[in-house]
Write a protein that holds these residues in place. Structure first.
Motif, PDB file in Angstrom:
ATOM      1  N   HIS A  51       0.831  -1.117  -0.086  1.00 43.72           N
ATOM      2  CA  HIS A  51       0.125  -0.021   0.092  1.00 43.72           C
ATOM      3  C   HIS A  51       0.878   1.263   0.008  1.00 43.72           C
ATOM      4  O   HIS A  51       2.123   0.964   0.229  1.00 43.72           O
ATOM      5  N   ALA A  52       0.243   2.332  -0.103  1.00 41.02           N
ATOM      6  CA  ALA A  52       0.763   3.729  -0.162  1.00 41.02           C
ATOM      7  C   ALA A  52      -0.207   4.583   0.410  1.00 41.02           C
ATOM      8  O   ALA A  52      -1.207   4.506   0.047  1.00 41.02           O
ATOM      9  N   VAL A  53       0.169   5.403   1.180  1.00 41.00           N
ATOM     10  CA  VAL A  53      -0.758   6.638   1.991  1.00 41.00           C
ATOM     11  C   VAL A  53       0.021   7.772   1.422  1.00 41.00           C
ATOM     12  O   VAL A  53       1.076   8.216   1.815  1.00 41.00           O
ATOM     13  N   VAL A  54      -0.907   8.740   0.768  1.00 45.76           N
ATOM     14  CA  VAL A  54      -0.440  10.016   0.422  1.00 45.76           C
ATOM     15  C   VAL A  54      -1.384  10.991   0.923  1.00 45.76           C
ATOM     16  O   VAL A  54      -2.637  11.088   0.678  1.00 45.76           O
ATOM     17  N   PRO A  55      -0.724  11.945   1.784  1.00 47.31           N
ATOM     18  CA  PRO A  55      -1.614  12.992   2.447  1.00 47.31           C
ATOM     19  C   PRO A  55      -1.982  14.056   1.460  1.00 47.31           C
ATOM     20  O   PRO A  55      -1.294  14.427   0.370  1.00 47.31           O
ATOM     21  N   ARG A  56      -3.003  14.639   1.619  1.00 47.83           N
ATOM     22  CA  ARG A  56      -3.441  15.898   0.847  1.00 47.83           C
ATOM     23  C   ARG A  56      -3.377  15.560  -0.717  1.00 47.83           C
ATOM     24  O   ARG A  56      -2.922  16.438  -1.313  1.00 47.83           O
ATOM     25  N   PHE A  57      -3.821  14.624  -1.164  1.00 48.16           N
ATOM     26  CA  PHE A  57      -4.083  14.185  -2.566  1.00 48.16           C
ATOM     27  C   PHE A  57      -5.656  14.360  -2.871  1.00 48.16           C
ATOM     28  O   PHE A  57      -6.395  13.484  -3.113  1.00 48.16           O
ATOM     29  N   GLY A  58      -5.665  15.512  -3.044  1.00 43.40           N
ATOM     30  CA  GLY A  58      -7.153  16.269  -3.300  1.00 43.40           C
ATOM     31  C   GLY A  58      -8.084  16.265  -2.086  1.00 43.40           C
ATOM     32  O   GLY A  58      -8.503  17.304  -1.588  1.00 43.40           O
TER      33      GLY A  58
END
Length: 183
Positions: A51-58
């Motif tokens: 998995h990957a967690v990306v903050p503030r991606f829309g």
């Protein structure tokens, strides 16, 4: 198939636990503190799954994970409130712009698609630690708790009173987040 077995066994394990996978945070305000707590739960839930967690991606948190179908994207908009607005929780900017406003202006067919991939996470920071102060709802539910109507050109708010029936404990919140991310 591996991910399905992994996800279902994790959900069963979580539902049988007396304690949440991550302890309830004592600090949930400002919003960045609640966002960090949710990110910690997401990472714990997906430990062992690509998995990957990306903050503030829309929205505030984007989660990309491997699934039996290939991959899945889940988005979470985080709202922590502590009486900044009398009875309201703001979303979008003061001019009625932003991805949250755009999401809630979608038609019902679009909303049915969006509901599979987006959750709104709320915490009422005025309520005491270890109380029912958390909520995880879909966009259709979020639309129903808006004060008045969603419009461009004005400040939009959720109603604290309309949110109240959705509030639950940290344990239940984590279980609901698990079900959203892993099913």
């Amino acid at each position: 198939m591996y991910e399905e077995v992994e996800a279902s066994s994790l959900i069963a394990k979580l539902q049988g636990m007396n304690d949440p996978i991550v302890p309830e945070p004592s600090a949930v305000y400002p919003e960045s503190a609640f966002e960090a707590a949710i990110t910690e739960v997401v990472r714990a839930l997906l430990d062992g799954i690509d998995h990957a967690v990306v903050p503030r991606f829309g929205l505030d948190i984007a989660v990309f994970r491997k699934s039996a179908e290939g991959s899945r994207v889940s988005l979470i908009e985080v709202k922590s409130f502590n009486d900044q607005r009398q009875g309201g929780i703001g979303f979008g900017n003061g001019r009625g712009e932003g991805p949250q406003v755009d999401l809630l202006l979608c038609n019902s067919d679009q909303m049915n698609i969006i509901n599979k991939h987006i959750r709104w996470a709320f915490v009422n920071a005025r309520l005491p630690h270890r109380s029912s102060r958390y909520a995880l709802i879909n966009s259709s539910q979020a639309l129903r708790i808006v004060m008045g109507e969603v419009k461009k050109g004005k400040q939009n708010n959720f109603s604290v009173i309309r949110l109240a029936p959705h509030l639950t404990s940290w344990q239940v919140f984590c279980e609901e987040l698990s079900n959203f991310l892993l099913n």
